[in-house]
Design a protein around this motif. Structure first.
Motif, PDB file in Angstrom:
ATOM      1  N   GLU A  27       0.810  -1.226   0.000  1.00 21.11           N
ATOM      2  CA  GLU A  27       0.000   0.000   0.000  1.00 21.11           C
ATOM      3  C   GLU A  27       0.841   1.273   0.000  1.00 21.11           C
ATOM      4  OE1 GLU A  27      -2.332  -3.277   2.012  1.00 21.11           O
ATOM      5  OE2 GLU A  27      -0.321  -2.434   2.242  1.00 21.11           O
ATOM      6  N   GLU A  28       1.950   1.274   0.728  1.00 23.52           N
ATOM      7  CA  GLU A  28       2.778   2.484   0.800  1.00 23.52           C
ATOM      8  C   GLU A  28       3.306   2.859  -0.586  1.00 23.52           C
ATOM      9  OE1 GLU A  28       6.767   4.259   3.062  1.00 23.52           O
ATOM     10  OE2 GLU A  28       6.126   2.185   3.425  1.00 23.52           O
ATOM     11  N   TRP A  29       3.744   1.858  -1.328  1.00 21.19           N
ATOM     12  CA  TRP A  29       4.259   2.121  -2.676  1.00 21.19           C
ATOM     13  C   TRP A  29       3.113   2.411  -3.642  1.00 21.19           C
ATOM     14  CZ3 TRP A  29       7.963   3.073  -0.102  1.00 21.19           C
ATOM     15  CH2 TRP A  29       9.166   2.413   0.038  1.00 21.19           C
ATOM     16  N   LEU A  30       2.026   1.654  -3.541  1.00 23.51           N
ATOM     17  CA  LEU A  30       0.896   1.842  -4.448  1.00 23.51           C
ATOM     18  C   LEU A  30       0.309   3.241  -4.330  1.00 23.51           C
ATOM     19  CD1 LEU A  30      -1.075   0.660  -6.535  1.00 23.51           C
ATOM     20  CD2 LEU A  30      -2.466  -0.179  -4.620  1.00 23.51           C
ATOM     21  N   GLU A  31       0.263   3.771  -3.131  1.00 22.15           N
ATOM     22  CA  GLU A  31      -0.267   5.128  -2.964  1.00 22.15           C
ATOM     23  C   GLU A  31       0.569   6.147  -3.731  1.00 22.15           C
ATOM     24  OE1 GLU A  31      -2.174   8.081   0.365  1.00 22.15           O
ATOM     25  OE2 GLU A  31      -0.904   6.424   1.072  1.00 22.15           O
ATOM     26  N   LYS A  32       1.878   5.998  -3.700  1.00 23.89           N
ATOM     27  CA  LYS A  32       2.751   6.913  -4.450  1.00 23.89           C
ATOM     28  C   LYS A  32       2.515   6.784  -5.947  1.00 23.89           C
ATOM     29  CE  LYS A  32       6.206   6.763  -0.778  1.00 23.89           C
ATOM     30  NZ  LYS A  32       7.584   6.921  -0.371  1.00 23.89           N
ATOM     31  N   VAL A  33       2.275   5.565  -6.395  1.00 23.63           N
ATOM     32  CA  VAL A  33       1.987   5.322  -7.809  1.00 23.63           C
ATOM     33  C   VAL A  33       0.651   5.964  -8.198  1.00 23.63           C
ATOM     34  CG1 VAL A  33       1.484   3.512  -9.508  1.00 23.63           C
ATOM     35  CG2 VAL A  33       3.377   3.227  -7.886  1.00 23.63           C
ATOM     36  N   LEU A  34      -0.355   5.815  -7.359  1.00 23.61           N
ATOM     37  CA  LEU A  34      -1.659   6.433  -7.630  1.00 23.61           C
ATOM     38  C   LEU A  34      -1.557   7.951  -7.690  1.00 23.61           C
ATOM     39  CD1 LEU A  34      -4.010   4.235  -5.388  1.00 23.61           C
ATOM     40  CD2 LEU A  34      -3.848   4.231  -7.893  1.00 23.61           C
ATOM     41  N   ILE A  35      -0.744   8.522  -6.834  1.00 19.66           N
ATOM     42  CA  ILE A  35      -0.521   9.977  -6.882  1.00 19.66           C
ATOM     43  C   ILE A  35       0.090  10.348  -8.230  1.00 19.66           C
ATOM     44  CG2 ILE A  35       0.816  11.885  -5.894  1.00 19.66           C
ATOM     45  CD1 ILE A  35       0.549  10.327  -3.165  1.00 19.66           C
ATOM     46  N   GLY A  36       1.046   9.534  -8.693  1.00 19.45           N
ATOM     47  CA  GLY A  36       1.687   9.793  -9.984  1.00 19.45           C
ATOM     48  C   GLY A  36       0.709   9.786 -11.144  1.00 19.45           C
ATOM     49  N   TYR A  37      -0.240   8.845 -11.139  1.00 21.54           N
ATOM     50  CA  TYR A  37      -1.219   8.786 -12.234  1.00 21.54           C
ATOM     51  C   TYR A  37      -2.323   9.829 -12.091  1.00 21.54           C
ATOM     52  CZ  TYR A  37       1.113   4.807 -14.209  1.00 21.54           C
ATOM     53  OH  TYR A  37       2.080   4.014 -14.792  1.00 21.54           O
ATOM     54  N   SER A  38      -2.427  10.440 -10.928  1.00 21.35           N
ATOM     55  CA  SER A  38      -3.386  11.539 -10.756  1.00 21.35           C
ATOM     56  C   SER A  38      -2.813  12.857 -11.267  1.00 21.35           C
ATOM     57  CB  SER A  38      -3.754  11.703  -9.274  1.00 21.35           C
ATOM     58  OG  SER A  38      -2.687  12.311  -8.553  1.00 21.35           O
ATOM     59  N   ASN A  39      -1.545  12.848 -11.680  1.00 23.09           N
ATOM     60  CA  ASN A  39      -0.805  14.069 -11.991  1.00 23.09           C
ATOM     61  C   ASN A  39      -0.238  14.048 -13.411  1.00 23.09           C
ATOM     62  OD1 ASN A  39       0.323  16.578 -11.040  1.00 23.09           O
ATOM     63  ND2 ASN A  39       2.339  15.584 -10.941  1.00 23.09           N
ATOM     64  N   GLN A  40      -0.930  13.359 -14.335  1.00 22.96           N
ATOM     65  CA  GLN A  40      -0.418  13.210 -15.694  1.00 22.96           C
ATOM     66  C   GLN A  40      -0.802  14.382 -16.599  1.00 22.96           C
ATOM     67  OE1 GLN A  40       1.527  10.325 -17.034  1.00 22.96           O
ATOM     68  NE2 GLN A  40       1.867  10.490 -14.820  1.00 22.96           N
ATOM     69  N   THR A  41       0.049  14.664 -17.586  1.00 16.78           N
ATOM     70  CA  THR A  41      -0.224  15.719 -18.570  1.00 16.78           C
ATOM     71  C   THR A  41      -1.271  15.268 -19.589  1.00 16.78           C
ATOM     72  OG1 THR A  41       1.633  14.924 -19.905  1.00 16.78           O
ATOM     73  CG2 THR A  41       2.072  16.739 -18.374  1.00 16.78           C
ATOM     74  N   TYR A  42      -1.490  13.960 -19.681  1.00 12.68           N
ATOM     75  CA  TYR A  42      -2.470  13.367 -20.595  1.00 12.68           C
ATOM     76  C   TYR A  42      -3.513  12.661 -19.739  1.00 12.68           C
ATOM     77  CZ  TYR A  42      -4.091  10.753 -24.752  1.00 12.68           C
ATOM     78  OH  TYR A  42      -4.834  10.239 -25.782  1.00 12.68           O
ATOM     79  N   ASN A  43      -4.792  12.918 -20.009  1.00 13.52           N
ATOM     80  CA  ASN A  43      -5.819  12.425 -19.085  1.00 13.52           C
ATOM     81  C   ASN A  43      -6.885  11.532 -19.695  1.00 13.52           C
ATOM     82  OD1 ASN A  43      -5.082  13.544 -16.479  1.00 13.52           O
ATOM     83  ND2 ASN A  43      -5.410  15.550 -17.429  1.00 13.52           N
ATOM     84  N   ASP A  44      -6.694  11.092 -20.935  1.00 11.37           N
ATOM     85  CA  ASP A  44      -7.703  10.242 -21.556  1.00 11.37           C
ATOM     86  C   ASP A  44      -7.338   8.773 -21.343  1.00 11.37           C
ATOM     87  OD1 ASP A  44      -9.961   9.504 -22.867  1.00 11.37           O
ATOM     88  OD2 ASP A  44      -9.480  10.476 -24.774  1.00 11.37           O
ATOM     89  N   PHE A  45      -7.369   8.351 -20.088  1.00 13.16           N
ATOM     90  CA  PHE A  45      -7.002   6.975 -19.748  1.00 13.16           C
ATOM     91  C   PHE A  45      -7.733   6.523 -18.496  1.00 13.16           C
ATOM     92  CE2 PHE A  45      -4.018   9.547 -17.321  1.00 13.16           C
ATOM     93  CZ  PHE A  45      -3.785   8.850 -16.148  1.00 13.16           C
TER      94      PHE A  45
END
Length: 270
Positions: free
Chosen positions: A13-31
Motif C-alpha cells: 500500500e505504501e508504494w501503491l499510494e505513491k503510484v496512484l498519486i503519480g497517475y493523478s498528476n499526468q499531462t495526458y488524461n484520456d485513460f
C-alpha cells in the motif's frame, strides 16, 4: 487515443499510494487505471476505494484470492477487461513521471510494442519520496535524488536527458527493446492475439516471454527507455527462487526455438 493503464500489485500500500498519486498528476488524461491485484489484504482495497472517490480518471480494482504468486493470472483478467484499444503495463512500485502516459501515446505505433525505462531506487530514496515531491515532479530531478542517494550513470541519463538527447540515446542504446512489465505498452488486440501471459510462469521473466511471443507474432519492440520514465521503488523479492527461474528459462527457450506465438496457458484455455 484512449488508454488503459494496468498496474499490478500485491500487499504494498505504501508504494501503491505513491503510484496512484503519480497517475493523478499526468499531462495526458484520456485513460483509465486498472489495479490488477494478486490477492492483497483488505487495506489495499480500502486505499484504492479512497482514491477512486475523487480520482481525475476512472480507477478500477480487479482482485483474486491469495493462493500464492499468480500475477500472470490476474493480468490475464485485466487485459480483456481493459476498456480501451491501447494498454500500458506497469507495476504498483513504479512512480510515473508526469509525461509518462503522454509519451506512450505519442510513440504508439501499429505493429510495435513500446519498451520504456526505469530508474531503480534504493530504500532510502523510496521512503523519502512524498506526495508533494511527486506532484511537483521534483523526485525525477537528478540533483534532488542525488542528494538522497547515489545515482548511477544510466539513471542520470534517463532522468536528465532532454527530448533530443533522449531520442539519440534510444537510437544508439545497445539494449534490446524488450517487454518489461514495469514500463511497456501495446495494442490490446495484439495481446489478445497471443493469448496474454503464460500462467505457468512465476517470477523472473514472464514479461520477457510475453514480449518474445509478440515478436514471433510480428509485433516488434520499439525503444523509449530514455523518454518514458518511472521510478522503481525498492522491495524484497521473496517469491524469487532458483526453481522458478529455471522453469521460466526453459519455457522461454522453447518459445524462441519453436517461434511460438500463442500460449495454451493464457487468457483462453479452451
Amino acid at each position: 487515443m484512449q488508454v488503459s493503464v494496468i498496474v499490478s500489485t500485491y500487499n504494498a500500500e505504501e508504494w501503491l499510494e505513491k503510484v496512484l498519486i503519480g497517475y493523478s498528476n499526468q499531462t495526458y488524461n484520456d485513460f483509465e487505471v486498472i489495479i490488477a491485484d494478486d490477492g492483497s489484504r483488505e487495506s489495499t482495497k480500502e486505499l484504492i476505494d479512497k482514491y477512486a472517490l475523487n480520482y481525475p480518471v476512472p480507477l478500477r480494482h480487479l482482485w483474486h484470492e491469495d493462493l500464492g504468486y499468480r500475477r500472470q493470472e490476474i493480468l490475464n483478467v485485466a487485459i480483456p477487461d481493459a476498456k480501451y484499444e491501447y494498454i500500458i503495463m506497469t507495476d504498483g512500485d513504479c512512480i510515473p513521471r508526469k509525461d509518462f502516459v503522454e509519451v506512450h501515446v505519442k510513440y504508439a505505433e501499429k505493429g510495435r510494442f513500446l519498451s520504456g525505462g526505469y530508474c531503480k531506487l534504493g530504500m532510502k530514496a523510496s521512503k523519502k519520496i512524498a506526495k508533494e515531491d511527486i506532484l511537483s515532479n521534483i523526485c525525477f530531478n537528478v540533483k534532488w535524488l542525488s542528494s538522497i542517494e547515489k545515482l548511477n550513470l544510466s539513471n542520470k541519463l534517463k532522468l536528465g536527458a532532454s527530448n533530443f538527447l533522449a531520442t539519440v540515446l534510444d537510437v544508439i542504446s545497445p539494449t534490446t527493446p524488450s517487454f518489461n512489465n514495469c514500463n511497456s505498452s501495446g495494442f490490446k488486440e495484439d495481446m489478445i492475439a497471443i493469448n496474454g501471459y503464460d500462467e505457468r510462469m512465476k517470477y523472473g521473466g514472464p514479461d520477457r516471454e510475453f514480449g518474445e511471443r509478440l515478436e514471433n507474432y510480428g509485433i516488434k519492440g520499439k525503444q523509449i527507455r530514455h523518454k518514458a520514465i518511472v521510478l522503481h521503488l525498492d522491495h524484497a523479492r521473496g517469491y524469487k527462487t532458483p526453481e522458478s527461474l529455471a522453469a521460466n528459462l526453459a519455457i522461454r527457450k522453447e518459445v524462441r526455438n519453436k517461434k511460438i506465438k500463442w500460449t495454451p496457458f493464457g487468457i483462453n484455455k479452451n
